[in-house]
Motif scaffolding. Structure first.
Motif, PDB file in Angstrom:
ATOM      1  N   LEU A 108     -18.297  69.643 -36.629  1.00 24.57           N
ATOM      2  CA  LEU A 108     -18.553  68.721 -35.530  1.00 24.57           C
ATOM      3  C   LEU A 108     -17.282  68.023 -35.080  1.00 24.57           C
ATOM      4  CD1 LEU A 108     -20.624  67.426 -33.674  1.00 24.57           C
ATOM      5  CD2 LEU A 108     -21.093  65.740 -35.459  1.00 24.57           C
ATOM      6  N   ASP A 109     -16.412  67.647 -36.028  1.00 23.77           N
ATOM      7  CA  ASP A 109     -15.181  66.950 -35.653  1.00 23.77           C
ATOM      8  C   ASP A 109     -14.273  67.841 -34.815  1.00 23.77           C
ATOM      9  OD1 ASP A 109     -13.057  67.798 -38.292  1.00 23.77           O
ATOM     10  OD2 ASP A 109     -15.197  68.256 -38.283  1.00 23.77           O
ATOM     11  N   GLN A 110     -14.197  69.125 -35.140  1.00 24.29           N
ATOM     12  CA  GLN A 110     -13.383  70.045 -34.356  1.00 24.29           C
ATOM     13  C   GLN A 110     -14.002  70.297 -32.982  1.00 24.29           C
ATOM     14  OE1 GLN A 110     -12.884  73.546 -36.782  1.00 24.29           O
ATOM     15  NE2 GLN A 110     -11.509  72.516 -38.228  1.00 24.29           N
ATOM     16  N   TRP A 111     -15.333  70.345 -32.925  1.00 24.41           N
ATOM     17  CA  TRP A 111     -16.010  70.549 -31.638  1.00 24.41           C
ATOM     18  C   TRP A 111     -15.758  69.366 -30.710  1.00 24.41           C
ATOM     19  CZ3 TRP A 111     -19.801  67.900 -28.959  1.00 24.41           C
ATOM     20  CH2 TRP A 111     -20.405  68.587 -27.892  1.00 24.41           C
ATOM     21  N   LEU A 112     -15.830  68.154 -31.241  1.00 28.44           N
ATOM     22  CA  LEU A 112     -15.612  66.968 -30.422  1.00 28.44           C
ATOM     23  C   LEU A 112     -14.191  66.944 -29.855  1.00 28.44           C
ATOM     24  CD1 LEU A 112     -17.434  64.293 -32.610  1.00 28.44           C
ATOM     25  CD2 LEU A 112     -18.156  65.110 -30.352  1.00 28.44           C
ATOM     26  N   VAL A 113     -13.211  67.321 -30.668  1.00 29.17           N
ATOM     27  CA  VAL A 113     -11.825  67.332 -30.202  1.00 29.17           C
ATOM     28  C   VAL A 113     -11.647  68.332 -29.061  1.00 29.17           C
ATOM     29  CG1 VAL A 113      -9.461  67.905 -30.879  1.00 29.17           C
ATOM     30  CG2 VAL A 113     -10.889  66.532 -32.398  1.00 29.17           C
ATOM     31  N   ALA A 114     -12.416  69.434 -29.089  1.00 28.48           N
ATOM     32  CA  ALA A 114     -12.263  70.482 -28.084  1.00 28.48           C
ATOM     33  C   ALA A 114     -12.936  70.146 -26.758  1.00 28.48           C
ATOM     34  CB  ALA A 114     -12.839  71.801 -28.625  1.00 28.48           C
ATOM     35  N   GLN A 115     -13.763  69.082 -26.709  1.00 24.34           N
ATOM     36  CA  GLN A 115     -14.482  68.736 -25.486  1.00 24.34           C
ATOM     37  C   GLN A 115     -13.639  67.829 -24.600  1.00 24.34           C
ATOM     38  OE1 GLN A 115     -17.463  70.469 -25.280  1.00 24.34           O
ATOM     39  NE2 GLN A 115     -16.609  71.148 -27.238  1.00 24.34           N
ATOM     40  N   THR A 116     -13.918  67.878 -23.306  1.00 23.09           N
ATOM     41  CA  THR A 116     -13.274  66.963 -22.368  1.00 23.09           C
ATOM     42  C   THR A 116     -14.074  65.665 -22.292  1.00 23.09           C
ATOM     43  OG1 THR A 116     -14.511  67.763 -20.440  1.00 23.09           O
ATOM     44  CG2 THR A 116     -12.475  68.922 -21.015  1.00 23.09           C
ATOM     45  N   ARG A 117     -13.454  64.644 -21.751  1.00 21.75           N
ATOM     46  CA  ARG A 117     -14.140  63.351 -21.589  1.00 21.75           C
ATOM     47  C   ARG A 117     -15.363  63.509 -20.691  1.00 21.75           C
ATOM     48  NH1 ARG A 117     -12.569  57.920 -21.838  1.00 21.75           N
ATOM     49  NH2 ARG A 117     -14.421  56.640 -21.463  1.00 21.75           N
ATOM     50  N   GLU A 118     -15.238  64.316 -19.654  1.00 17.68           N
ATOM     51  CA  GLU A 118     -16.361  64.527 -18.730  1.00 17.68           C
ATOM     52  C   GLU A 118     -17.525  65.211 -19.425  1.00 17.68           C
ATOM     53  OE1 GLU A 118     -13.230  65.264 -18.142  1.00 17.68           O
ATOM     54  OE2 GLU A 118     -12.748  63.694 -16.683  1.00 17.68           O
ATOM     55  N   ASP A 119     -17.233  66.139 -20.349  1.00 16.17           N
ATOM     56  CA  ASP A 119     -18.302  66.835 -21.073  1.00 16.17           C
ATOM     57  C   ASP A 119     -19.132  65.861 -21.902  1.00 16.17           C
ATOM     58  OD1 ASP A 119     -17.524  69.281 -20.058  1.00 16.17           O
ATOM     59  OD2 ASP A 119     -16.165  69.696 -21.733  1.00 16.17           O
ATOM     60  N   LEU A 120     -18.471  64.872 -22.496  1.00 15.10           N
ATOM     61  CA  LEU A 120     -19.154  63.972 -23.420  1.00 15.10           C
ATOM     62  C   LEU A 120     -19.781  62.767 -22.730  1.00 15.10           C
ATOM     63  CD1 LEU A 120     -16.559  63.978 -26.347  1.00 15.10           C
ATOM     64  CD2 LEU A 120     -18.639  65.365 -26.119  1.00 15.10           C
ATOM     65  N   ASP A 121     -19.273  62.392 -21.575  1.00 12.44           N
ATOM     66  CA  ASP A 121     -19.798  61.210 -20.886  1.00 12.44           C
ATOM     67  C   ASP A 121     -21.278  61.349 -20.548  1.00 12.44           C
ATOM     68  OD1 ASP A 121     -17.559  59.702 -21.004  1.00 12.44           O
ATOM     69  OD2 ASP A 121     -16.846  60.150 -18.976  1.00 12.44           O
ATOM     70  N   ALA A 122     -21.738  62.577 -20.302  1.00  8.20           N
ATOM     71  CA  ALA A 122     -23.133  62.782 -19.921  1.00  8.20           C
ATOM     72  C   ALA A 122     -24.096  62.363 -21.021  1.00  8.20           C
ATOM     73  CB  ALA A 122     -23.373  64.246 -19.555  1.00  8.20           C
ATOM     74  N   GLY A 123     -23.656  62.415 -22.281  1.00  9.63           N
ATOM     75  CA  GLY A 123     -24.531  62.056 -23.385  1.00  9.63           C
ATOM     76  C   GLY A 123     -24.246  60.701 -23.995  1.00  9.63           C
ATOM     77  N   TYR A 124     -23.314  59.954 -23.404  1.00  9.30           N
ATOM     78  CA  TYR A 124     -22.940  58.661 -23.985  1.00  9.30           C
ATOM     79  C   TYR A 124     -23.794  57.545 -23.399  1.00  9.30           C
ATOM     80  CZ  TYR A 124     -20.183  54.616 -25.388  1.00  9.30           C
ATOM     81  OH  TYR A 124     -19.794  53.416 -25.924  1.00  9.30           O
ATOM     82  N   ASP A 125     -24.351  56.719 -24.299  1.00  7.26           N
ATOM     83  CA  ASP A 125     -25.158  55.577 -23.884  1.00  7.26           C
ATOM     84  C   ASP A 125     -24.331  54.311 -24.106  1.00  7.26           C
ATOM     85  OD1 ASP A 125     -26.978  53.590 -23.408  1.00  7.26           O
ATOM     86  OD2 ASP A 125     -28.583  54.461 -24.620  1.00  7.26           O
ATOM     87  N   PRO A 126     -23.847  53.670 -23.042  1.00 11.12           N
ATOM     88  CA  PRO A 126     -22.984  52.489 -23.226  1.00 11.12           C
ATOM     89  C   PRO A 126     -23.719  51.291 -23.814  1.00 11.12           C
ATOM     90  CG  PRO A 126     -23.514  52.819 -20.901  1.00 11.12           C
ATOM     91  CD  PRO A 126     -24.020  54.028 -21.633  1.00 11.12           C
ATOM     92  N   LEU A 127     -25.050  51.246 -23.680  1.00 10.76           N
ATOM     93  CA  LEU A 127     -25.795  50.114 -24.226  1.00 10.76           C
ATOM     94  C   LEU A 127     -25.819  50.145 -25.755  1.00 10.76           C
ATOM     95  CD1 LEU A 127     -28.789  49.955 -21.717  1.00 10.76           C
ATOM     96  CD2 LEU A 127     -26.702  48.558 -21.747  1.00 10.76           C
ATOM     97  N   THR A 128     -26.056  51.319 -26.306  1.00 10.16           N
ATOM     98  CA  THR A 128     -26.107  51.454 -27.764  1.00 10.16           C
ATOM     99  C   THR A 128     -24.791  51.935 -28.350  1.00 10.16           C
ATOM    100  OG1 THR A 128     -26.936  53.726 -27.604  1.00 10.16           O
ATOM    101  CG2 THR A 128     -28.573  51.949 -27.658  1.00 10.16           C
ATOM    102  N   ARG A 129     -23.850  52.358 -27.462  1.00 12.98           N
ATOM    103  CA  ARG A 129     -22.555  52.884 -27.881  1.00 12.98           C
ATOM    104  C   ARG A 129     -22.741  54.083 -28.802  1.00 12.98           C
ATOM    105  NH1 ARG A 129     -18.551  48.158 -29.639  1.00 12.98           N
ATOM    106  NH2 ARG A 129     -17.096  49.892 -29.360  1.00 12.98           N
TER     107      ARG A 129
END
Length: 248
Positions: A108-129
């Motif tokens: 998982l750590d290697q997968w996260l490093v390989a993603q772009t910020r735009e790829d991950l923003d879609a699943g990020y919830d700023p309320l719960t962080r």
């Protein structure tokens, strides 16, 4: 994606296409096309049944576990973490059976490093962080057992081989979860949920009158009438052609 799997995926994505069943007779000359049509007919009948009656989702197992692989962070100051999908049974988005017989692991750590910020923003919830991720699975063909065949190209006589068996494999995909963890894949893809896409005004006045006179059976009658109109909505046709699936 290999050509064999692509051909199967495109054929299975057409819910309105059911290959005719082969009719056998003494003395009839049947070739390779007839054998393939016989297999396709039974595969598609089972997939149509499972897609429209049960929907996509996990039947049993397919548990997902986040597992730390080491006590200390690596050189990039990220902790080695594995995402493990355990064995189980499921139905993918086209109604095809998935059988996972062994654990599958992703760093998982290697997968996260390989993603772009735009790829991950879609699943990020700023309320719960929190970052919500979704694992999907689908059936895929797995060519196996190459066997010699008659050469059909010039100078191919010494290495002409073709696939002898088609194994049942699973393709897992990890992506940001745009629904941010609030959805239930099995309920969301069941036929009961699909009927919610049928507009209430699609029922005629006569049908609504029948429902009103049904008394205690009104709810069951409404579901039957909605199912009768299910294939007339564009939303359901689009849903039936969606190839992704399953496990959380």
């Amino acid at each position: 994606m290999d050509d064999i799997d692509r051909a199967t995926l495109l054929a299975d994505a057409d819910p309105a296409h059911l290959p005719p069943r082969v009719a056998y007779a003494d003395g009839m000359l049947l070739g390779l096309e007839a054998t393939r049509a016989e297999q396709a007919h039974h595969r598609r009948r089972l997939a149509i049944h499972q897609h429209w009656l049960h929907g996509a989702g996990t039947v049993a197992g397919m548990a997902v576990e986040v597992r730390a692989m080491g006590a200390d962070p690596g050189p990039d100051r990220t902790r080695a973490t594995a995402l493990v999908v355990h064995p189980g049974v499921a139905i993918d988005g086209l109604g095809r059976e998935i059988l996972l017989v062994e654990r599958h692991c992703l760093r998982l750590d290697q997968w996260l490093v390989a993603q772009t910020r735009e790829d991950l923003d879609a699943g990020y919830d700023p309320l719960t962080r929190r970052l919500h991720l979704r694992i999907t699975a689908r059936y895929r063909d797995c060519p196996q057992g190459a066997q010699p065949v008659l050469a059909n190209l010039v100078n191919q006589g010494t290495d002409a081989v073709d696939v002898a068996r088609i194994g049942a494999a699973v393709e897992l995909e990890l992506s940001a979860d745009t629904a941010k963890g609030v959805h239930d894949p099995f309920v969301a893809n069941s036929w009961r949920a699909r009927l919610q896409a049928v507009p209430p005004e699609r029922l005629s006045a006569a049908e609504e009158a029948r429902i009103g006179a049904a008394g205690a059976n009104a709810a069951a009658l409404r579901r039957r009438l909605e199912r009768a109109h299910a294939f007339t909505t564009g939303e359901l046709a689009a849903e039936a052609a969606r190839p992704e699936a399953v496990a959380e």
